[in-house]
Design an enzyme around this catalytic site. Structure first.
Site, PDB file in Angstrom:
ATOM      1  CG  HIS A 430      -1.904  -1.118   1.233  1.00 20.34           C
ATOM      2  ND1 HIS A 430      -2.467  -1.619   2.385  1.00 20.34           N
ATOM      3  CD2 HIS A 430      -2.448  -1.835   0.212  1.00 20.34           C
ATOM      4  CE1 HIS A 430      -3.307  -2.590   2.079  1.00 20.34           C
ATOM      5  NE2 HIS A 430      -3.306  -2.743   0.761  1.00 20.34           N
ATOM      6  CD  GLU A 433      -0.974   0.763   4.521  1.00 14.81           C
ATOM      7  OE1 GLU A 433      -0.213  -0.233   4.606  1.00 14.81           O
ATOM      8  OE2 GLU A 433      -2.208   0.660   4.418  1.00 14.81           O
ATOM      9  CG  HIS A 526       0.487  -3.579   5.323  1.00 12.57           C
ATOM     10  ND1 HIS A 526      -0.244  -3.217   4.216  1.00 12.57           N
ATOM     11  CD2 HIS A 526       1.040  -4.777   5.024  1.00 12.57           C
ATOM     12  CE1 HIS A 526      -0.147  -4.149   3.289  1.00 12.57           C
ATOM     13  NE2 HIS A 526       0.628  -5.113   3.755  1.00 12.57           N
ATOM     14  CD  GLU A 600      -1.976  -3.211   9.419  1.00 14.14           C
ATOM     15  OE1 GLU A 600      -1.741  -2.003   9.222  1.00 14.14           O
ATOM     16  OE2 GLU A 600      -2.531  -3.941   8.578  1.00 14.14           O
TER      17      GLU A 600
END
Length: 692
Positions: A430, A433, A526, A600
């Site tokens: 992504h 990010e 991420h 994350e």
């Protein structure tokens, strides 16, 4: 015994060789020369291998040679079609295509987008390392950055205008933690103001009229640039001058609705009508004293960390040059709320800020930018380092849709490679990010350092690293998608090579590695926009034995102990949802990687530990890479004491969550992952975060 007519391939001190020496046998040398001449890549005469200053005589760790299951050693990197090759660079880099090598070479700069290709699981045989040494068809060639000369310029879709100016920023860590913005109470959302109440002062060309990506070129759109910014009326005009036509930039329109107030519109991801979150733009003609208000009026997500005190980033070029200050958190009166007006389904972010200087050039960003060119500069510095380049080989995994190289790093020491297990790490599926790239920087910095733990990791494991899986999205300033107009982290299960080349080739590479050795860990970096701290998503499909389900939770628990001020174990989730079946972690887990995770990293910061809740700095993000390495050593420690302790702690936490007594003997292996995660006990937070 060597067959007649095939001289022994020599392994010389100093790493991988080029034409005429090193690890490439003479028949392959001749074959590649003929092939390159035919396609216009090579027109020179055969020369002997040039001694490289990057090749010390007797280091303790040399370039990693061929590791079974990780790709063959290829000739050194060359330029594109029609380019005369430069002399072999000091960086002895090789080209690896993690795909079925008997498939046709890419026609020109990229494969035709959208052409269905079989996935590695759909009948395409995965060649062994032996078969790849002499491929049936020529390999496609890619340009890699060398330790000398200019970086390969990013390739842009032809619909994108790009300014010639190169944007670079200094790294800086604030001396004190930057606290979250304190909510001011039930403040009324600013009145919705649109174009009819103000003056458009910046407006890029409308979104591309074509529905899908067609072609790309260096520099983007051909011809002269347009002038999207309104001209100043004179020196007394205080209108800000906006710009976003640079790498990773994103701003579509700016409307001036007051003397120092602007309503901004972001560009959705290219070839989509959604995913507006990432912003990064430049402002000039600043004034120091006024209080400015900015409102981004078309954000996509109903919840954001801006609603919990996160503040945007500001960069001042004057402060960077005169005081060495880089990105800093700014903003007051921050509001995140449902919008109205032209886009009633969108959400708005509003903040006020003062600029530090008159006449300054400043930038605003959602998170610390890390561009494709930043990665290439890092790889070039790595190439020029005579120590770190001994045990790191940089290859091209494949090319993106736009023709940008997706890099693959292999990091190990050469001794005992056959017995080593593998670790696979990736980032930036992504593009918005960017914190994942900074965590990756910290991971590579530590792994390539002289630290005793780093040397031990290189002796124990073969690391396969893809630092930027979606360079096209990063280049154009997308939030989530590639130029296919879809989320690449939902495409691992059914990925078409022509639409998602990075995902397809990464999966194929992991399949080949799994055929030769155990992959002890897969981790995909991420960013998260709705929850603070750092946490992981793992894979608990239910139905397995209790011990196996416990083991999948051990690595995140160990990481929470090694980074107690950043990592939250109670925030980790392990349920495999149907909507996540195409993610990297789930597909790698189903392929046989038992410890498969998404890490994350919050866009905001940490609410843990002894320091007050505050934003992550670049150093905080880079430290996550070190903590991951440290945890890997704990997880694979031959002494099982740490592992067994964490196994017992996880069992106790889950029993507490289910309301069962420790040592009761009752099994919870039949409890579904949904039930495990729904029965959350608040006491777990302190128990998991403070347990050592």
């Amino acid at each position: 015994m060597q067959p007649s007519g095939h001289p022994t391939a020599r392994v010389e001190e100093g790493g991988l060789g080029g034409f005429g020496g090193g690890l490439v046998p003479e028949p392959y040398d001749s074959f590649m020369r003929s092939h390159l001449r035919y396609y216009g890549y090579f027109r020179g005469q055969k020369t002997g291998r040039q001694k490289s200053p990057m090749s010390p005589g007797s280091p303790s760790e040399q370039h990693p040679t061929e590791v079974p299951g990780t790709g063959s050693t290829d000739p050194s990197c060359l330029g594109g079609p029609g380019q005369e090759p430069s002399p072999l660079p000091a960086w002895s880099c090789a080209v690896e295509l993690a795909a079925h090598q008997s498939s046709p070479a890419l026609p020109g700069p990229l494969a035709a987008p959208g052409v269905p290709e079989p996935s590695p699981r759909q009948g395409t045989p995965v060649p062994s390392a032996r078969c790849r040494a002499f491929p049936a068809e020529p390999r496609a060639l890619f340009t890699l950055p060398s330790a000398r000369g200019p970086l390969p310029a990013p390739r842009w879709p032809v619909e994108c205008e790009v300014i010639e100016e190169t944007i670079e920023h200094i790294e800086w860590v604030p001396p004190e933690p930057e606290p979250f913005c304190r909510p001011t109470g039930p403040e009324q959302a600013p009145a919705a103001l649109g174009e009819e109440q103000g003056t458009v002062v910046y407006h890029l060309s409308p979104a591309p009229q074509v529905s899908c990506f067609t072609r790309a070129r260096v520099g983007g759109a051909p011809g002269p640039l347009s002038s999207p910014a309104a001209a100043l009326a004179g020196p007394e005009d205080t209108t800000l001058l906006f710009e976003s036509r640079f790498e990773s930039g994103n701003l579509q329109k700016a409307v001036k609705v007051g003397p120092y107030e602007y309503v901004l519109t972001l560009r959705p991801d290219l070839y989509t009508a959604k995913h507006a979150q990432w912003f990064y733009f430049r402002v000039q003609n600043t004034r120091r004293d006024p209080l400015y208000r900015f409102t981004i009026a078309n954000l996509a997500k109903p919840k954001s960390l801006y609603g919990e005190g996160m503040r945007p980033l500001l960069y001042s070029q004057q402060d960077a040059r005169s005081r060495g200050i880089g990105w800093r958190r700014v903003g007051a009166n921050i509001r995140y709320y449902r919008g109205g007006g032209e886009e009633p389904g969108a959400f708005c972010l509003s903040w006020t800020a003062r600029f530090p200087h008159d006449g300054d050039t400043c930038f605003f960003a959602h998170s610390y930018p890390y561009t494709y060119s930043d990665l290439q500069r890092y790889l070039r510095a790595l190439a020029g380092d005579p120590v770190r380049s001994r045990y790191c080989v940089v290859r091209a995994l494949c090319r993106s849709l736009a023709g940008n190289t997706i890099y693959l790093l292999t990091i190990t020491s050469p001794a005992g490679t056959a017995a080593k297990r593998a670790v696979v790490v990736s980032a930036r599926a992504h593009p918005g990010e960017s914190g994942g790239s900074w965590a990756m920087r910290g991971f590579l910095d530590f792994l390539l350092s002289a630290h005793a733990d780093a040397r031990l990791l290189r002796r124990l494991f073969v690391f396969k690293v893809v630092p930027m899986l979606n360079p096209d999205g990063v280049v154009v300033g997308n939030s989530r998608c590639s130029l296919a107009g879809r989320d690449p982290n939902r495409a691992y299960r059914t990925a078409l090579r022509g639409s998602f080349p990075g995902v397809w080739h990464l999966r194929a590479m992991v399949e080949r590695v799994l055929a030769e050795r155990e992959v002890v860990l897969y981790c995909d970096f991420h960013g998260h926009s709705r929850k603070n701290n750092v946490f992981m998503y793992g894979c608990d499909g239910g139905g397995a034995g209790a011990r196996l389900r416990l083991r999948q939770r051990v690595f995140p628990l160990m990481l929470s102990k090694n980074a107690p001020d950043k990592f939250s174990f109670p925030s980790c989730k392990f349920k495999v949802q149907k909507s996540k079946a195409g993610t990297g972690r789930v597909v790698m887990w189903r392929m046989g990687v038992s410890n498969s995770y998404t890490m994350e990293v919050a866009f905001g910061g940490s609410t843990l530990g002894e320091r007050l809740p505050s934003h992550f700095t670049v150093e905080d993000l880079k430290s996550l890479g070190y903590h991951l390495c440290d945890t890997l050593l704990d997880f694979c420690d031959p002494d099982p004491a740490k592992f067994q302790q964490c196994l017992s702690e996880v069992d106790a936490l889950l029993r507490q969550r289910l309301g069962r007594e420790p040592g009761s003997g009752s099994s919870w292996s039949d409890v579904s992952p949904s039930e495990l995660e729904s029965r959350y006990v608040p006491a777990l937070t302190s128990a998991a975060q403070h347990g050592r």
